[in-house]
Design a protein around this motif. Structure first.
Motif, short mmCIF file in Angstrom:
data_model
loop_
_atom_site.label_atom_id
_atom_site.label_comp_id
_atom_site.label_asym_id
_atom_site.label_seq_id
_atom_site.Cartn_x
_atom_site.Cartn_y
_atom_site.Cartn_z
N LYS A 189 0.80 -1.25 0.18
CA LYS A 189 -0.04 -0.06 0.13
C LYS A 189 0.96 1.13 0.12
CE LYS A 189 -3.83 2.22 2.70
NZ LYS A 189 -4.93 1.77 1.68
N LYS A 190 0.63 2.45 -0.91
CA LYS A 190 1.47 3.42 -1.00
C LYS A 190 0.68 4.60 -0.41
CE LYS A 190 4.51 1.93 -4.74
NZ LYS A 190 5.57 2.22 -3.81
N VAL A 193 3.03 -3.08 8.38
CA VAL A 193 4.44 -3.17 8.32
C VAL A 193 4.68 -2.08 7.54
CG1 VAL A 193 6.43 -4.73 7.97
CG2 VAL A 193 4.62 -5.94 8.82
N VAL A 194 5.54 -1.24 8.20
CA VAL A 194 5.98 -0.05 7.56
C VAL A 194 7.26 -0.54 6.84
CG1 VAL A 194 6.72 2.24 7.72
CG2 VAL A 194 5.11 1.39 9.21
N HIS A 195 7.47 -0.43 5.43
CA HIS A 195 8.53 -0.55 4.69
C HIS A 195 9.56 0.70 4.40
CE1 HIS A 195 8.08 -4.89 4.08
NE2 HIS A 195 6.89 -4.56 4.11
N ASP A 201 5.45 3.54 2.19
CA ASP A 201 5.15 1.90 1.55
C ASP A 201 4.71 1.29 2.97
OD1 ASP A 201 5.36 3.07 -0.86
OD2 ASP A 201 7.43 1.81 -0.96
N VAL A 202 3.74 0.50 2.97
CA VAL A 202 3.32 -0.21 3.93
C VAL A 202 2.81 -1.61 3.59
CG1 VAL A 202 3.02 1.45 5.77
CG2 VAL A 202 0.96 0.77 4.34
N GLU A 203 3.02 -2.66 4.31
CA GLU A 203 2.33 -3.93 3.79
C GLU A 203 1.23 -4.20 4.85
OE1 GLU A 203 3.62 -8.50 3.52
OE2 GLU A 203 5.14 -6.95 3.96
N GLU A 204 -0.06 -4.65 4.25
CA GLU A 204 -0.97 -4.85 4.97
C GLU A 204 -1.06 -6.38 5.29
OE1 GLU A 204 -4.34 -1.62 3.35
OE2 GLU A 204 -4.52 -3.84 2.65
N VAL A 205 -1.39 -6.54 6.42
CA VAL A 205 -1.61 -8.12 6.90
C VAL A 205 -2.92 -8.20 7.50
CG1 VAL A 205 -0.56 -10.07 8.23
CG2 VAL A 205 0.90 -8.33 7.09
N LEU A 212 -3.32 6.35 7.15
CA LEU A 212 -3.53 4.85 7.24
C LEU A 212 -4.62 4.18 8.04
CD1 LEU A 212 -2.02 2.16 6.37
CD2 LEU A 212 -0.61 2.60 8.59
N PHE A 213 -4.64 4.71 9.12
CA PHE A 213 -6.20 4.38 9.69
C PHE A 213 -6.39 5.40 10.79
CE2 PHE A 213 -2.76 1.73 11.84
CZ PHE A 213 -2.87 2.36 13.07
#
Length: 318
Positions: free
Chosen positions: A2-3, A22-24, A72-76, A10-11
């Motif tokens: 997610k960008k 998870v923040v990349h 850039d974050v990864e959604e889990v 983000l929320f």
């Protein structure tokens, strides 16, 4: 992946989306709502994992996360996590769940301890603010800001602590354009602060400041003073006859004995005319004291033990 662009959210605080992130790349600003305002609480950056409570404990997010730059974050999701853990040893998800629960318990316990540790400072500040107002009422915002500077306690946490104190029957919160607090006894915050300070230096201080007998005697004096007392030289006088009648009416199963007065008179809480030390107890004509000071002492003796016994419970149910 997610960008997010700068200022994207983000929320939001209170959202119940059950995902962790998870923040990349990039940094996000932590913001918490305090009344009608948003206060910045810090940042999270690369390799940070956020939203554990939402995913594992189905709790709403406790803050808002807003991008400060390109992120850039990864959604889990729960399904993603379950699919990933199926490839791991069977015991690994159980350990992960146990660790998440322990972290949550530690977080809740720390939040409670932070409030308890801030309690003496809160009483000190309330005593300072209440000296400069009429009707024992003052605006909360400046006091909350001062408490944040001294103890680091947040706006919402301070309100929880104040609601807990109101649950003990010592004050009330007054809603309006500016929320105010009204204390029923103006001197009580200062007395509670001094008592807690004394307890810090004297670990043997009992939980009750007065004995049960002393409490009943002062309660009877207050009752008699309200209906039969008269003012003289800054004190409230009650005849021995009216004092004894009030005591027997309030506590019919207890005896009215000399021994219970000794410590009250020795400490200067109560006085007699003629002097208790020079005549037989049966020859005393009047009991007298500063009535408001006696009321403060009786209320202090009622509230002080509740700080240990019921404050946390009152906060939980406020």
């Amino acid at each position: 992946m997610k960008k997010l662009h700068s200022r994207d959210i983000l929320f939001k605080e209170g959202s119940e989306i059950q995902k962790l992130f998870v923040v990349h790349k990039g940094e996000l600003l932590i913001q918490k709502k305090e009344g009608s305002k948003l206060r910045n609480e810090g940042t999270v950056g690369p390799r940070s994992v956020v939203g554990i409570e939402a995913l594992f404990h189905k709790q709403p997010y406790p803050y808002t996360l807003r991008a400060m730059e390109s992120v850039d974050v990864e959604e889990v999701s729960k399904e993603d996590l379950q699919a990933a853990t199926e490839k791991l040893p069977v015991w690994f998800p159980q350990i992960l769940s146990i660790l998440a629960k322990r972290k949550q318990v530690l977080k809740e316990n720390k939040a409670k301890l932070d409030k308890i540790h801030a309690l003496p400072t809160l009483f000190f500040l309330c005593a300072r603010y209440i000296r400069h107002v009429k009707k024992d009422t003052f605006d909360l915002e400046p006091m909350i800001d001062d408490l944040r500077v001294v103890n680091g306690l947040g706006y919402n946490e301070t309100f929880e602590l104040l609601r807990g104190l109101c649950g003990l029957g010592i004050a009330e919160l007054l809603p309006g354009e500016n929320t105010q607090i009204h204390f029923y006894r103006k001197n009580l915050p200062a007395l509670l602060y001094r008592t807690l300070f004394l307890r810090m230096t004297n670990k043997n201080l009992p939980q009750s400041l007065l004995s049960a007998n002393e409490q009943t005697l002062l309660t009877a004096f207050i009752s008699a003073a309200k209906t039969k007392g008269f003012e003289k030289q800054g004190s409230t006088f009650v005849t021995a006859k009216n004092f004894e009648a009030a005591y027997k009416r309030l506590f019919p199963a207890l005896g009215f004995r000399r021994r219970g007065f000794e410590n009250l008179i020795h400490c200067g809480y109560l006085y007699t005319s003629p002097s208790f030390t020079t005549v037989d107890f049966s020859k005393i004509e009047f009991f007298y004291a500063e009535l408001e000071a006696v009321k403060d002492l009786v209320e202090l003796n009622r509230v002080y033990p509740l700080l240990d016994k019921r404050l946390l419970e009152a906060m939980n149910h406020a």
